[in-house]
Design a protein around this motif. Sequence first.
Motif, PDB file in Angstrom:
ATOM      1  N   ALA A   1      60.779  50.095  32.071  1.00 43.35           N
ATOM      2  CA  ALA A   1      61.302  50.790  31.118  1.00 43.35           C
ATOM      3  C   ALA A   1      60.697  50.584  29.969  1.00 43.35           C
ATOM      4  O   ALA A   1      60.346  51.902  29.463  1.00 43.35           O
ATOM      5  CB  ALA A   1      62.597  50.753  31.093  1.00 43.35           C
ATOM      6  N   TYR A   2      60.428  49.506  29.430  1.00 40.99           N
ATOM      7  CA  TYR A   2      60.597  49.361  27.528  1.00 40.99           C
ATOM      8  C   TYR A   2      58.581  49.413  27.730  1.00 40.99           C
ATOM      9  O   TYR A   2      57.870  50.116  26.580  1.00 40.99           O
ATOM     10  CB  TYR A   2      60.360  47.568  27.681  1.00 40.99           C
ATOM     11  N   THR A   3      58.041  49.160  29.411  1.00 47.04           N
ATOM     12  CA  THR A   3      56.753  49.176  28.791  1.00 47.04           C
ATOM     13  C   THR A   3      56.574  50.895  28.708  1.00 47.04           C
ATOM     14  O   THR A   3      55.247  51.408  27.876  1.00 47.04           O
ATOM     15  CB  THR A   3      55.572  48.783  30.055  1.00 47.04           C
ATOM     16  N   LEU A   4      56.393  51.521  29.838  1.00 46.03           N
ATOM     17  CA  LEU A   4      56.460  53.824  29.526  1.00 46.03           C
ATOM     18  C   LEU A   4      57.064  53.721  28.359  1.00 46.03           C
ATOM     19  O   LEU A   4      56.295  54.943  27.708  1.00 46.03           O
ATOM     20  CB  LEU A   4      56.858  53.617  30.404  1.00 46.03           C
ATOM     21  N   ALA A   5      58.462  53.172  27.230  1.00 47.62           N
ATOM     22  CA  ALA A   5      58.217  54.389  26.512  1.00 47.62           C
ATOM     23  C   ALA A   5      57.890  53.228  25.491  1.00 47.62           C
ATOM     24  O   ALA A   5      57.546  54.503  24.280  1.00 47.62           O
ATOM     25  CB  ALA A   5      60.161  53.419  26.087  1.00 47.62           C
ATOM     26  N   THR A   6      56.444  52.296  25.367  1.00 47.36           N
ATOM     27  CA  THR A   6      56.467  52.578  24.048  1.00 47.36           C
ATOM     28  C   THR A   6      54.690  52.435  24.615  1.00 47.36           C
ATOM     29  O   THR A   6      52.908  52.139  23.163  1.00 47.36           O
ATOM     30  CB  THR A   6      56.218  50.777  23.426  1.00 47.36           C
ATOM     31  N   PHE A   7      54.057  52.329  25.306  1.00 45.41           N
ATOM     32  CA  PHE A   7      52.575  52.337  26.022  1.00 45.41           C
ATOM     33  C   PHE A   7      51.978  53.142  26.749  1.00 45.41           C
ATOM     34  O   PHE A   7      52.683  53.561  27.228  1.00 45.41           O
ATOM     35  CB  PHE A   7      52.069  50.810  25.800  1.00 45.41           C
ATOM     36  N   ASN A   8      50.831  53.953  26.460  1.00 38.68           N
ATOM     37  CA  ASN A   8      49.869  54.891  28.205  1.00 38.68           C
ATOM     38  C   ASN A   8      49.406  52.992  28.299  1.00 38.68           C
ATOM     39  O   ASN A   8      48.449  51.839  27.755  1.00 38.68           O
ATOM     40  CB  ASN A   8      49.074  55.030  27.138  1.00 38.68           C
ATOM     41  N   ILE A   9      49.038  53.123  29.052  1.00 38.28           N
ATOM     42  CA  ILE A   9      47.689  52.632  30.699  1.00 38.28           C
ATOM     43  C   ILE A   9      47.191  53.470  31.194  1.00 38.28           C
ATOM     44  O   ILE A   9      47.646  54.456  31.505  1.00 38.28           O
ATOM     45  CB  ILE A   9      49.206  51.808  31.169  1.00 38.28           C
ATOM     46  N   SER A  10      46.118  53.090  31.134  1.00 43.48           N
ATOM     47  CA  SER A  10      45.052  53.762  31.301  1.00 43.48           C
ATOM     48  C   SER A  10      43.768  53.282  31.783  1.00 43.48           C
ATOM     49  O   SER A  10      43.578  52.089  31.098  1.00 43.48           O
ATOM     50  CB  SER A  10      44.278  54.831  30.781  1.00 43.48           C
ATOM     51  N   LYS A  11      42.936  53.695  32.292  1.00 41.54           N
ATOM     52  CA  LYS A  11      41.325  52.829  33.313  1.00 41.54           C
ATOM     53  C   LYS A  11      40.269  52.111  31.682  1.00 41.54           C
ATOM     54  O   LYS A  11      40.489  53.061  30.757  1.00 41.54           O
ATOM     55  CB  LYS A  11      40.397  54.106  33.901  1.00 41.54           C
ATOM     56  N   THR A  12      40.056  50.846  31.958  1.00 40.58           N
ATOM     57  CA  THR A  12      38.775  50.955  30.624  1.00 40.58           C
ATOM     58  C   THR A  12      37.682  51.495  30.822  1.00 40.58           C
ATOM     59  O   THR A  12      37.310  51.693  31.882  1.00 40.58           O
ATOM     60  CB  THR A  12      38.409  49.265  30.359  1.00 40.58           C
ATOM     61  N   VAL A  13      37.876  52.027  29.190  1.00 44.11           N
ATOM     62  CA  VAL A  13      36.332  52.841  28.974  1.00 44.11           C
ATOM     63  C   VAL A  13      35.415  51.354  28.164  1.00 44.11           C
ATOM     64  O   VAL A  13      36.012  51.073  26.807  1.00 44.11           O
ATOM     65  CB  VAL A  13      36.442  54.594  28.107  1.00 44.11           C
ATOM     66  N   GLU A  14      34.307  51.830  29.037  1.00 48.21           N
ATOM     67  CA  GLU A  14      33.080  50.747  27.823  1.00 48.21           C
ATOM     68  C   GLU A  14      31.664  51.773  28.206  1.00 48.21           C
ATOM     69  O   GLU A  14      31.017  52.048  28.933  1.00 48.21           O
ATOM     70  CB  GLU A  14      33.071  49.741  28.962  1.00 48.21           C
ATOM     71  N   ASP A  15      31.680  51.213  26.455  1.00 45.60           N
ATOM     72  CA  ASP A  15      30.153  52.532  26.375  1.00 45.60           C
ATOM     73  C   ASP A  15      30.146  53.884  26.422  1.00 45.60           C
ATOM     74  O   ASP A  15      29.041  54.433  27.542  1.00 45.60           O
ATOM     75  CB  ASP A  15      28.420  51.877  27.047  1.00 45.60           C
ATOM     76  N   GLY A  16      31.309  54.580  26.912  1.00 47.84           N
ATOM     77  CA  GLY A  16      31.436  56.074  27.065  1.00 47.84           C
ATOM     78  C   GLY A  16      32.128  56.221  28.712  1.00 47.84           C
ATOM     79  O   GLY A  16      31.438  56.824  28.893  1.00 47.84           O
ATOM     80  N   LYS A  17      31.723  54.558  29.598  1.00 45.10           N
ATOM     81  CA  LYS A  17      31.610  54.631  30.700  1.00 45.10           C
ATOM     82  C   LYS A  17      33.226  54.443  31.911  1.00 45.10           C
ATOM     83  O   LYS A  17      33.609  52.956  30.793  1.00 45.10           O
ATOM     84  CB  LYS A  17      30.758  54.159  31.813  1.00 45.10           C
TER      85      LYS A  17
END
Length: 500
Positions: A449-465
């Motif tokens: 609950a705390y994390t979803l209220a404050t952060f977005n979690i997504s896949k890592t992007v490195e050098d546009g990939k």
Amino acid sequence: MLSPPFQAPHVVVLAVAVSVSAYALLRRRYRARLPPGPTPLLGAQALPTRSQKEWEVYGEWAEKWGELTSVVVFGQPIVVVSSRKMATQMLEKKSLVYSDRPVFQMCGELVGWSKGLAFLSYGPRLKQTRKYAHSLLGTATNVKRFESVLSDQYHKFLRRLLESPDDFLSHIHFTSSNVILQITYGYQPTGPDDPLLGFVRKVMDEFSEAAAPGEYLVEVLPILKYVPSWMPGAAFKRKAKIWRHNLTEMMNRPFKIVEDQLANGTARDSFVSLLLQEDLSEADKEYMKWAAGTLYGAATDTTSTVISQFFLQMALNPEIQARAQKEIDGVTGGHRLPTYGDREDLPYLNALCKELFRFHPVGPMGLPHRAMEDDVQNGYLIPKGSIVFANIWKMAHDPTAYSNPMTFDPARFLGDEPEADPRDFVFGFGRRVCSGKYLADTSVFIACAYTLATFNISKTVEDGKIIEPRVDYLSGTISQLAPFSCSIKPRSLATAALIP
């Protein structure tokens, strides 16, 4: 479970001979069939190797032979239950028969974990130790007393995520450790490098090695525990001596801290401090000490693994994350953090938490039970002394109970016909159910609950990939996730400002 060097030719020949003869004796003695499974000629060779996932191998047995399977290894019957219905019939309805634990030679007898709550044989000591554990965490009402501890620690967790998001796995483990240390001992670590935390981590790593299935020949040939430690090939005895010393120190050190604090009037209220103020016998103090220590070790690893899975699944399923965030915003207006009191108004988030427990149970095979007397189940013999495993992973992926079981889908628990709540079985069965189940459930809800209220979690992007996160569930009593990466960023300046 047996792995090199214990599958060397001479050991395999011995395993075949003993297993076949034991199977024949059992058949003659009882005139009844053991549950189906690999033939005695296979014996130890049929068990999962170190490179295999135990729950998958035993799941294949269920697909081939049914919900109740068995094999005889070195004369020891091993029974695997792969359906929730069968597990309920045996491990709950016949709990007087199946509430014992087998003897674990390496981690239990030699290292000393046989005194721990999870490994105690059925009897007076187990009942008294469970009584202490139950008084701390055994009901939702008991856990409710610690909401302020959970809230405070997960507020700090959000702050750590904001400051160093790449270290999220370390933050998860540190926060889980903090929660149970404060509840159990009133101890507040100075930081991730706190010496007590590091020492406990070391002991739990030693436990994982000592309990590794098939790692030590003494498990199948118990007479080896009497071999002198100086003899060639007895390195396991020398390891066990060191690990036993460390385990004893882990149990004694935080306990002594609380005793000293009580003596000088600085002790905080905690499980140990409150009980030590009662008139306890020395035996009761010992039981309570082990209840506290084993609760700490178990709660830290299991809770942190479930919360780690939350981060992985949010990175893999952005649409699920967005739906949960929308629900939270609808309750809080985006102007405050959600609280545990909001839980009834967050059905999708509750469903998400259930799916975290179902999708990959932290203890996919649970801890083994031991039959204390002969039993007949569905016409099959379960001899006294049989080791009985419940394949919890298989139950959580039963297609007759869960549609598309390999898909992470919280919505399965919503609507007019929700699917079965996995929390009713992933924590174990009967009189050996996990004492920390309510704390784990509450911790996971607050963290999500705390994390979803404050952060977005997504896949890592490195050098546009886009970097796909590693998805690998490791074998073991506690099936932890292999390390993986993801991107964690505040949803907005406004949500970042909500972090205390």
